[in-house]
Design a protein around this motif. Structure first.
Motif, PDB file in Angstrom:
ATOM      1  N   ASP A  47      39.190  60.015  16.862  1.00 41.73           N
ATOM      2  CA  ASP A  47      38.723  59.371  15.626  1.00 41.73           C
ATOM      3  C   ASP A  47      37.241  58.990  15.749  1.00 41.73           C
ATOM      4  O   ASP A  47      36.449  59.237  14.833  1.00 41.73           O
ATOM      5  CB  ASP A  47      39.529  58.099  15.322  1.00 41.73           C
ATOM      6  N   VAL A 119      41.763  65.441  14.470  1.00 41.42           N
ATOM      7  CA  VAL A 119      41.417  64.366  13.534  1.00 41.42           C
ATOM      8  C   VAL A 119      40.269  64.855  12.659  1.00 41.42           C
ATOM      9  O   VAL A 119      39.300  65.428  13.167  1.00 41.42           O
ATOM     10  CB  VAL A 119      40.991  63.084  14.287  1.00 41.42           C
ATOM     11  N   CYS A 121      37.518  63.555   9.703  1.00 42.31           N
ATOM     12  CA  CYS A 121      36.922  62.364   9.100  1.00 42.31           C
ATOM     13  C   CYS A 121      36.007  62.801   7.962  1.00 42.31           C
ATOM     14  O   CYS A 121      35.155  63.680   8.145  1.00 42.31           O
ATOM     15  CB  CYS A 121      36.124  61.588  10.146  1.00 42.31           C
ATOM     16  N   PHE A 131      40.278  59.211   7.094  1.00 42.48           N
ATOM     17  CA  PHE A 131      40.762  60.008   8.231  1.00 42.48           C
ATOM     18  C   PHE A 131      42.083  60.688   7.906  1.00 42.48           C
ATOM     19  O   PHE A 131      42.933  60.105   7.229  1.00 42.48           O
ATOM     20  CB  PHE A 131      41.021  59.105   9.440  1.00 42.48           C
TER      21      PHE A 131
END
Ligand code: IMP
Length: 201
Positions: A47, A119, A121, A131
């Motif tokens: 993240d 992930v 974003c 996210f």
């Protein structure tokens, strides 16, 4: 609407834009922004690193920006290679999966569990971050198998399949992969943001 995909890899820009397949959206890559420096992936999580890349691209471009971070998490190696997947032994894919196989030589079959994580974003122009995450469970084989794909594909056997990611035809891998799952969620998220009455970023 324009969305900047925070990579200089045009194959990645094309793949992501094809999977997202959003009407009224134009996808561009970082190639159009030569002044944007290479982001330093200094985060401790997928993240963190996805947000570092997306925020930097949004800052330099003024556009909504989308970045991904992905890797292989192996339970018997305490989560390694994880965020270091791209450079576990060095830049070479083969060196990286060889290092995994070497480290796992003594690990029995039932303890070879692992997952790929991706992930994504998306950073909007007031710096708000959204996210999505995709994961696929599997096990690490004892020997490499197959020649499709990239990275750790030859040693990753997805749960419920008898072929590694590198033995599966690419469309089949791309249907089930961690990246495909995260992108499908991102597609729904962007459609929701664009819907009338939704809170704008
Ligand atoms: P990133 O470009 O920083 O997200 O690094 C991703 C790294 O994780 C790649 O260089 C690969 O080593 C590994 N990886 C991520 N996704 C896959 C996949 O689908 N197959 C094989 N390796 C992957």
């Amino acid at each position: 609407m324009d969305i900047l995909i925070a990579t200089r890899n045009n194959d990645k820009v094309r793949e992501i834009s094809e999977i997202l397949d959003l009407p009224d959206t134009r996808f561009v890559g970082l190639d159009g922004f030569p002044d944007c420096p290479e982001a330093e992936e200094t985060g401790r999580t997928f993240d963190d690193n996805a947000m570092i890349k997306a925020s930097q691209a949004a800052y330099y471009s003024g556009l909504w920006s989308l970045a991904d971070d992905s890797g292989l998490v192996i339970d018997a190696l305490d989560g390694q290679p994880g965020i270091l997947s791209a450079r576990f032994a060095g830049p070479d894919y083969r060196d990286n999966w060889m290092k995994v196989l070497e480290l796992m030589q003594q690990v029995p079959a039932e303890k070879r569990t692992a997952r790929f994580i991706c992930v994504l974003c998306l950073v909007g122009n007031n710096n708000r971050a959204f996210f999505t995450r995709g994961e696929i469970e599997g096990t690490i084989t004892a020997e490499p198998r197959g020649s499709n794909g990239f990275g750790y594909d030859p040693i990753f056997l997805p749960t419920g399949f008898d072929r590694t990611f590198a033995e599966l035809p690419p469309p089949e891998k791309n249907r089930i992969s961690h990246r495909a799952q995260a992108l499908k969620k991102m597609r729904a998220l962007i459609n929701g943001l664009a819907a009338p009455g939704s809170p704008k970023t």
